[in-house]
Motif scaffolding. Structure first.
Motif, short mmCIF file in Angstrom:
data_model
loop_
_atom_site.label_atom_id
_atom_site.label_comp_id
_atom_site.label_asym_id
_atom_site.label_seq_id
_atom_site.Cartn_x
_atom_site.Cartn_y
_atom_site.Cartn_z
N PRO A 208 0.81 -1.23 0.00
CA PRO A 208 0.00 0.00 0.00
C PRO A 208 0.84 1.27 0.00
O PRO A 208 0.36 2.33 -0.42
N ALA A 209 2.09 1.18 0.47
CA ALA A 209 2.95 2.36 0.48
C ALA A 209 3.39 2.77 -0.91
O ALA A 209 3.93 3.86 -1.10
N ALA A 210 3.16 1.91 -1.90
CA ALA A 210 3.52 2.23 -3.29
C ALA A 210 2.47 3.10 -3.97
O ALA A 210 2.61 3.44 -5.14
N GLY A 211 1.43 3.45 -3.25
CA GLY A 211 0.39 4.31 -3.81
C GLY A 211 0.50 5.74 -3.32
O GLY A 211 1.22 6.03 -2.37
N ASP A 212 -0.20 6.64 -3.99
CA ASP A 212 -0.28 8.03 -3.54
C ASP A 212 -1.49 8.69 -4.17
O ASP A 212 -2.15 8.13 -5.05
N GLU A 213 -1.78 9.88 -3.73
CA GLU A 213 -2.98 10.60 -4.19
C GLU A 213 -2.96 10.84 -5.70
O GLU A 213 -3.98 10.69 -6.37
N LYS A 214 -1.80 11.18 -6.24
CA LYS A 214 -1.70 11.45 -7.68
C LYS A 214 -2.06 10.22 -8.48
O LYS A 214 -2.77 10.29 -9.49
N ARG A 215 -1.57 9.08 -8.03
CA ARG A 215 -1.92 7.83 -8.72
C ARG A 215 -3.41 7.56 -8.60
O ARG A 215 -4.05 7.10 -9.54
N GLY A 216 -3.97 7.84 -7.45
CA GLY A 216 -5.40 7.66 -7.27
C GLY A 216 -6.22 8.51 -8.23
O GLY A 216 -7.24 8.05 -8.76
N GLU A 217 -5.79 9.74 -8.45
CA GLU A 217 -6.49 10.60 -9.40
C GLU A 217 -6.42 10.04 -10.81
O GLU A 217 -7.39 10.11 -11.57
N GLU A 218 -5.28 9.46 -11.16
CA GLU A 218 -5.13 8.84 -12.48
C GLU A 218 -6.04 7.61 -12.61
O GLU A 218 -6.68 7.39 -13.64
N LEU A 219 -6.11 6.82 -11.55
CA LEU A 219 -6.99 5.65 -11.57
C LEU A 219 -8.45 6.05 -11.75
O LEU A 219 -9.20 5.43 -12.51
N LEU A 220 -8.86 7.11 -11.05
CA LEU A 220 -10.23 7.59 -11.17
C LEU A 220 -10.52 8.05 -12.59
O LEU A 220 -11.59 7.79 -13.14
N GLU A 221 -9.56 8.73 -13.19
CA GLU A 221 -9.71 9.22 -14.56
C GLU A 221 -9.84 8.05 -15.54
O GLU A 221 -10.73 8.03 -16.40
N LEU A 222 -8.96 7.07 -15.41
CA LEU A 222 -8.98 5.92 -16.32
C LEU A 222 -10.27 5.12 -16.17
O LEU A 222 -10.91 4.75 -17.17
N ALA A 223 -10.64 4.82 -14.94
CA ALA A 223 -11.83 4.02 -14.71
C ALA A 223 -13.10 4.78 -15.12
O ALA A 223 -14.03 4.19 -15.69
N GLY A 224 -13.14 6.08 -14.85
CA GLY A 224 -14.29 6.88 -15.24
C GLY A 224 -14.46 6.94 -16.75
O GLY A 224 -15.57 6.81 -17.27
N ASP A 225 -13.35 7.09 -17.47
CA ASP A 225 -13.41 7.10 -18.93
C ASP A 225 -13.89 5.75 -19.47
O ASP A 225 -14.71 5.69 -20.39
N ALA A 226 -13.34 4.68 -18.92
CA ALA A 226 -13.72 3.34 -19.38
C ALA A 226 -15.20 3.07 -19.11
O ALA A 226 -15.90 2.50 -19.96
N LEU A 227 -15.68 3.47 -17.94
CA LEU A 227 -17.08 3.26 -17.62
C LEU A 227 -17.98 4.06 -18.53
O LEU A 227 -19.01 3.56 -19.01
N ALA A 228 -17.62 5.31 -18.82
CA ALA A 228 -18.43 6.13 -19.72
C ALA A 228 -18.53 5.49 -21.10
O ALA A 228 -19.61 5.49 -21.72
N GLN A 229 -17.43 4.95 -21.57
CA GLN A 229 -17.44 4.28 -22.87
C GLN A 229 -18.38 3.07 -22.84
O GLN A 229 -19.14 2.82 -23.79
N LEU A 230 -18.33 2.31 -21.76
CA LEU A 230 -19.22 1.16 -21.63
C LEU A 230 -20.68 1.58 -21.55
O LEU A 230 -21.55 0.97 -22.18
#
Length: 245
Positions: A208-230
């Motif tokens: 879990p220490a390999a994560g950070d807020e910036k990565r979380g924002e990227e994950l939200l962006e990627l998953a949100g885009d993928a969901l919108a496409q679906l």
């Protein structure tokens, strides 16, 4: 439109056919992350996907308890059987369909729900109650997906972006030290373990220490885009059943 904030006349006047149902779990996520991690992440990604659409979509309340008996030794974890879970989700989606919301995406945040949700979608679609498909967010984040564990870098990062106060930062080091490298104990392509305590001392898989807020924002962006496409694909799809061959 969020159903939990809408009135029945609001729903009556809504012209949407498309609905999103977040599905999570209430289970341990190590000493540093909350039991509601899978619900929080599923809800956030459901909202992110809906916000990207130009068409109207209904966002249902989240289903907070899933198939999670594999974490039963950790206090606070809740679960239902796969049969109960399938019936509950199927009937919840069918109730949406009675109001005209008969194209449904189930936004999932828990790995233990995956097989059951696929079965639910197939049953609803084959029986003609609704057209439903599951979307598991951590399968839709590109190269990050390979690092998905449990309470590991992806979930921790997403929480740091969404609800930073819920991450016990002072426990991250201990969470990392007690974490397993992978899910299960594998021999000849068979997982010998049934419960997470068999291979993960503190319930964590991945660092879990390999994560950070910036990565979380990227994950939200990627998953949100993928969901919108679906969601667009589900809205436009011919959902009539094929003829008998």
């Amino acid at each position: 439109m969020h159903l939990s904030a809408a009135t029945w006349p609001d729903v009556r006047d809504c012209e949407a056919e498309l609905a999103v149902v977040p599905v999570g779990s209430t289970e341990q996520h190590g000493p540093h992350a909350p039991l509601g991690t899978d619900v929080l992440t599923a809800e956030a990604i459901a909202d992110a996907g809906c916000e990207r659409l130009e068409r109207e979509v209904v966002r249902a309340p989240a289903i907070p308890i899933g198939v999670a008996e594999e974490h039963r030794q950790f206090p606070g974890t809740m679960w239902v059987s796969a049969d109960t879970f399938r019936d509950y989700v199927r009937e919840a989606v069918a109730s949406l369909a009675t109001h005209g919301f008969d194209r449904v995406v189930l936004v999932n945040g828990h790995g233990g729900n995956v097989d059951a949700l696929r079965e639910v979608g197939a049953r609803l679609s084959r029986d003609g109650d609704a057209y439903a498909v599951p979307f598991t967010w951590f399968d839709a984040v590109g190269d990050h997906s390979s690092e998905m564990g449990h309470g590991g870098p992806l979930e921790t990062s997403l929480l740091q972006a969404l609800e930073p106060d819920l991450v016990r930062e002072d426990r991250l080091e201990a969470a990392s030290e007690g974490a397993a490298d992978g899910w299960g104990e594998w021999v000849s392509h068979v997982n010998l373990a049934y419960d997470s305590t068999e291979f993960a001392e503190n319930g964590v898989v991945g660092d879990p220490a390999a994560g950070d807020e910036k990565r979380g924002e990227e994950l939200l962006e990627l998953a949100g885009d993928a969901l919108a496409q679906l969601l667009e694909a589900v809205a436009e799809r011919d959902v009539s059943r094929p003829d008998r061959r």
